[in-house]
Design an enzyme around this catalytic site. Structure first.
Site, PDB file in Angstrom:
ATOM      1  N   SER A  51       0.850  -1.190   0.000  1.00  0.00           N
ATOM      2  CA  SER A  51       0.000   0.000   0.000  1.00  0.00           C
ATOM      3  C   SER A  51       0.890   1.247   0.000  1.00  0.00           C
ATOM      4  CB  SER A  51      -0.958  -0.033   1.187  1.00  0.00           C
ATOM      5  OG  SER A  51      -1.962   0.928   1.063  1.00  0.00           O
TER       6      SER A  51
ATOM      7  N   ASP B 127     -10.137  -3.337  -5.224  1.00  0.00           N
ATOM      8  CA  ASP B 127      -9.459  -2.509  -4.226  1.00  0.00           C
ATOM      9  C   ASP B 127     -10.051  -1.103  -4.209  1.00  0.00           C
ATOM     10  OD1 ASP B 127      -7.659  -1.217  -2.539  1.00  0.00           O
ATOM     11  OD2 ASP B 127      -5.926  -2.274  -3.358  1.00  0.00           O
TER      12      ASP B 127
ATOM     13  N   HIS C 114      -8.095  -4.732  -1.350  1.00  0.00           N
ATOM     14  CA  HIS C 114      -6.823  -4.238  -0.832  1.00  0.00           C
ATOM     15  C   HIS C 114      -6.097  -5.269   0.028  1.00  0.00           C
ATOM     16  CE1 HIS C 114      -4.146  -0.865  -0.362  1.00  0.00           C
ATOM     17  NE2 HIS C 114      -4.166  -0.942   0.945  1.00  0.00           N
TER      18      HIS C 114
END
Length: 690
Positions: free
Chosen positions: A543, A628, A663
């Site tokens: 991320s 995501d 995610h």
């Protein structure tokens, strides 16, 4: 050895076609040839992602036996039949348990005694049947113990949670009560009123609704936050007396408060927001505790305020002052005491202070590198608190602390079924020196007896954003590397709050590049001190940590042999210039507002997608999630497509997209292990391991 061959030994990788889109800001022109990959519903996009997945599978086919071996190793380190430490709340013991061979947990309770019959409230294995992804997020029990309001989704996206209410007596959900895009939930004391937050089109939590579960009318809006910098959360105080609605940005907060006994009233502002003042509210009988932070008190302080007249700051009493070297990380209030989690020099302390009878005790931890944190308990009248402790070489242990005796008792130890001996490993804390002289802590884990001659493979890992610290906790996944002779290095770089709030401030906005140069300094320190060498060094981050490792790779492509970027935030300019995207406007206070030239220029100077150049790059694995909501799948896809166009080496570049989730990747625990095995196999195969 079963090393993967170079890119030239495989069929040509997919090539994304170019469709130039020109952007102009402040007389600066950017041409984006791969902007079209943002068109999620386009068959061309789906086809490209699937071609990339096929290519990754072809390249990684020679590691299939290694992946299987790694998966079995990872699986052998988890106790498949396991149960959490039960928590007592309002007459029931609550816990979760997992069963051998099953992907998801059961959430259960027992009335009054642990010897009572078990009631399974949620069997997530049954709930997830036939669904490609499933996340069971949270549940809240009504005050009368009959209902559970719970959140789940079937996409793997953190933006798609559905609120339902289960009748625990009947074991069925209430009909007609499926509310989408909910993020938080709390109960009024009438056990009929459910309060919840809803996200808008940009996925910003912005409204609070009240809904009567026995009624036929839709939920009623009781609160709305118009400022796009702010997001809304809702919670109930541990005393059960108040519903708290928080509006907060990265720097500023404001609470509204509602008596839980009168759920049909409207909330009132607790203390009006003041820019750069961040506070939290905790109720205790006839007073409030206020956790307070501003520009002059970055590490925070704690006040007491009277139940009536709390809006007058002159009535507040300071009970824990600000400290320049210790940050207040978390506060938990009970009837007779409160506990404060304090971060000092990158490590945690827990301080327990009496309320009715004054006392102060500190829970100390003997190891030089560790992770410790309080576990929130729901019972206000508890005479004990809980915390968990681990270190790089010690699995997680849950303790219960009796403040009256000053004694910690183990109530839950993580078992490693395949066997584990902490004494087989060495843990060190060393420091890298950043370019301007700042000392950056690095925690190291490796098997006893390795030689510091530069021959060891190593993995450098960090995050470095949003004030999230990289604590030296036990991560069983990386023992697949350490047991094969790797040095695992965890860097506490600026951008996290590891060394206090100033450490975070020094790694955000116009200081963001400190995050990257700190990481580079940590890599150089590992090489200079002969823990490893650049041809044996891998980097990994996810991320915002993916932004970290890709930005660093652009800056120093010579520094690493292999880089794994997990769902990386790489298209900084396009994302931050599009206010309709999730998170964008709220994150102006983290990255900067690119509509202001100073920030535009600075962000452009490090944005990974915009700084790809003609150069030799390391081997790279980039991952994405089609659903995501935090980092759009198109960012890793665009980054990969552009890097393929520019890189001048024959090293591998793979893009692996989870086409069913978001995610967090795969949602089932064994599917998660398979994804980890794939990533580990990529690292090991590039460094000549099998």
């Amino acid at each position: 050895m079963n090393k993967i061959l170079s890119q030239s030994h495989f069929p040509p990788p997919p090539v994304a076609f170019k469709k130039p889109i020109v952007f102009k800001n402040f007389n600066h022109t950017r041409t984006d040839n791969y902007y079209w990959l943002k068109e999620r519903t386009s068959p061309l996009v789906t086809s490209y992602l699937e071609e990339e997945n096929k290519y990754a599978d072809i390249v990684m086919e020679s590691t299939s036996s290694l992946q299987t071996k790694l998966f079995e190793e990872l699986r052998s380190r988890i106790q498949e039949d396991d149960q959490s430490a039960p928590v007592f709340y309002n007459g029931f013991y609550y816990y979760s348990r997992s069963e051998k061979g099953k992907q998801y947990k059961h959430y259960c309770r027992k009335k009054e005694s642990l010897s009572s019959p078990e009631q399974v409230m949620f069997d997530v294995n049954e709930m997830s049947k036939g669904k490609p992804a499933f996340i069971f997020s949270d549940y809240e029990i009504s005050p009368d113990n009959r209902y559970a309001a719970y959140l789940s989704n079937e996409s793997g996206s953190y933006a798609d949670f559905i609120l339902r209410v289960r009748d625990l007596e009947k074991g069925t959900d209430l009909s007609g009560f499926d509310i989408t895009k909910v993020t938080d939930v709390a109960w009024g004391n009438d056990s009929r009123s459910v309060f919840y937050t809803i996200v808008n089109d940009a996925l910003r939590p912005w409204r609070v609704y009240r809904h009567d579960i026995m009624g036929t009318n839709p939920g009623v809006v009781i609160f709305e936050e118009p400022d796009e910098l702010f997001i809304v959360n809702i919670q109930k105080t541990k005393t059960e007396a108040f519903i708290l609605i928080s509006s907060h940005s990265f720097t500023t907060s404001e609470y509204s408060i509602l008596n839980a006994d009168t759920p049909f009233a409207l909330p009132e502002v607790f203390i009006p927001r003041i820019k750069d003042v961040d506070y939290g509210v905790y109720h205790h009988r006839d007073k409030f505790f206020i956790q307070y932070k501003d520009k002059q008190n970055l590490n925070g302080k704690i006040y007491e305020a009277p139940l009536s007249g709390y809006r007058d700051a002159s009535t507040w009493k300071e009970v824990m002052p600000h400290s320049d070297d210790a940050m207040i990380d978390y506060l938990d209030i009970f009837d007779s005491f409160y506990a404060v989690q304090i971060r000092r020099n990158g490590l945690m302390e827990i301080v327990v202070k009496g309320i009715c009878q004054p006392f102060e005790k500190t829970i100390n931890f003997p190891e030089p590198v560790y992770s410790a944190e309080l576990i929130p308990l729901p019972s206000y009248n508890s005479k004990k608190l809980r915390y968990k402790y681990s270190s790089l070489n010690r699995p997680n242990t849950v303790y219960e602390y009796d403040f009256r005796e000053g004694i910690s008792e183990i109530i839950k130890e993580t078992v490693i079924p395949s066997g584990f001996n902490a004494d087989d490993y060495t843990v060190e804390r060393v420091y890298a020196t950043a370019s301007e002289g700042t000392k950056v802590p690095v925690s190291l884990l490796y098997k006893n007896g390795i030689r510091k001659d530069g021959s060891n493979p190593a993995l450098l890992y960090s995050y470095g954003s949003y004030g999230c610290s990289s604590d030296a906790r036990f991560i069983s996944t990386f023992f697949c590397l350490v047991d094969r002779g790797f040095v695992f290095a965890l860097a506490q770089i600026r951008g996290g709050s590891d060394l206090g709030e100033a450490w975070y401030e020094d790694g955000k906005l116009l200081n963001k590049k400190n995050t990257f140069t700190d990481f580079i300094a940590c890599a150089e320190m590992l090489i200079e001190n002969k823990y490893t060498s650049s041809d044996k060094l891998a980097a990994m981050g996810g991320s915002a940590g993916g932004l970290l490792v890709t930005a660093v790779t652009n800056m120093r492509p010579d520094l690493f042999n292999t880089v794994v970027a997990v769902v990386p935030f790489v298209d900084v300019m396009n994302t931050m210039l599009d206010p309709s995207l999730p998170l964008t406007v709220q994150e102006y206070e983290e990255w900067g507002n690119p509509n202001i030239k100073e920030y535009y220029d600075y962000m452009l100077s490090y944005s990974p997608y915009d700084n790809i150049k003609a150069a030799d790059y390391p081997n790279m694995l980039v991952t994405a999630g089609l659903n995501d909501s935090q980092v759009g799948y198109h960012e890793p896809a665009k980054f990969t497509a552009k890097l393929r166009e520019f890189k001048t080496d024959d090293n591998l570049l793979l893009l692996k997209t989870n086409m069913k989730s978001g995610h967090g990747g795969a949602t089932g625990r064994f599917d998660q292990l398979k994804e980890s095995a794939f990533e580990l196999a990529f690292i090991l195969s590039r460094l000549s391991f099998d």
